[in-house]
Enzyme design. Sequence first.
Site, PDB file in Angstrom:
ATOM      1  N   TYR A  19      12.640  32.958  83.376  1.00 58.07           N
ATOM      2  CA  TYR A  19      14.054  32.615  83.244  1.00 58.07           C
ATOM      3  C   TYR A  19      14.915  33.878  83.167  1.00 58.07           C
ATOM      4  O   TYR A  19      15.946  33.994  83.841  1.00 58.07           O
ATOM      5  CB  TYR A  19      14.260  31.756  82.002  1.00 58.07           C
ATOM      6  CG  TYR A  19      15.670  31.245  81.803  1.00 58.07           C
ATOM      7  CD1 TYR A  19      16.138  30.180  82.562  1.00 58.07           C
ATOM      8  CD2 TYR A  19      16.518  31.815  80.850  1.00 58.07           C
ATOM      9  CE1 TYR A  19      17.428  29.699  82.373  1.00 58.07           C
ATOM     10  CE2 TYR A  19      17.797  31.343  80.664  1.00 58.07           C
ATOM     11  CZ  TYR A  19      18.248  30.283  81.423  1.00 58.07           C
ATOM     12  OH  TYR A  19      19.532  29.809  81.241  1.00 58.07           O
TER      13      TYR A  19
ATOM     14  N   LYS B  32      17.845  35.099  85.823  1.00 51.80           N
ATOM     15  CA  LYS B  32      19.228  35.285  85.396  1.00 51.80           C
ATOM     16  C   LYS B  32      19.681  36.735  85.527  1.00 51.80           C
ATOM     17  O   LYS B  32      20.859  37.001  85.791  1.00 51.80           O
ATOM     18  CB  LYS B  32      19.400  34.774  83.962  1.00 51.80           C
ATOM     19  CG  LYS B  32      19.238  33.268  83.811  1.00 51.80           C
ATOM     20  CD  LYS B  32      20.213  32.511  84.711  1.00 51.80           C
ATOM     21  CE  LYS B  32      20.162  31.009  84.502  1.00 51.80           C
ATOM     22  NZ  LYS B  32      21.145  30.277  85.349  1.00 51.80           N
TER      23      LYS B  32
END
Length: 247
Positions: A155, A159
């Site tokens: 993740y 990002k």
Amino acid sequence: MGLLEGKVAVITGATRGIGKGIAEVFAKEGAHVAFTYAGSVAKAKALEEELGKLTTVKSYQSDASDYDAAQQLVSDVIAEFGKIDILVNNAGITRDNLMLRMTKEDWDTIIKVNLDSVFNLTKAVIKPMMKARTGSIINMTSVVGIKGNAGQANYAASKAGVIGFSKSIALELGSRNIRCNAIAPGFIETEMTAALDEKTVQGWRESIPLKRGGQPEDVANACVFLASDRAAYITGQVLNVDGGMLT
């Protein structure tokens, strides 16, 4: 008159959480809203009906991580609304695990949904925005993409990639009056965080200088600013909406 009066906005992943909050606030500010959803037709139609009382709105079942689907979505929106002024790349998921236990599928899925989708939609809107010589692209990143987080390597990487992508697009398209910025939410209280136990949630709140979690509207208000003409001289930036978490 709202800050987004007459503008056409595409928002991905808008049937819940932050995406829904953005769609609601955009509609209140006068934008015409085209939003995507992946699964729940009932939720999409309910939101479409709700926002339809305020503005022109249409839902599209579309997978942002699918390149061809993204191209078709943009084509359909332009056919329906005539233009696209704002793109909010909000669609995203998590598949948390420590690196020792993280599978290749966990990694690939997160990169595809969280990062490939941003490329796909941005690629699709570039030509119409260049032709119009105006546009605002807002990409949803995360404080995790800035500071990292144990158990979220996939993740965090996705990002962080969104941040680098956003800055690069700002440099490429600035001369065409197309702005690209990113928003990094912190601990935002949504359906996803509601599944956490109260002790964990309270721990998060206590670690934040403002001593509370954020609400979807907090992120949505930042989106409105970046999408509006009041941010006409702002591009290539990452706006943290985190209650001071990274201070």
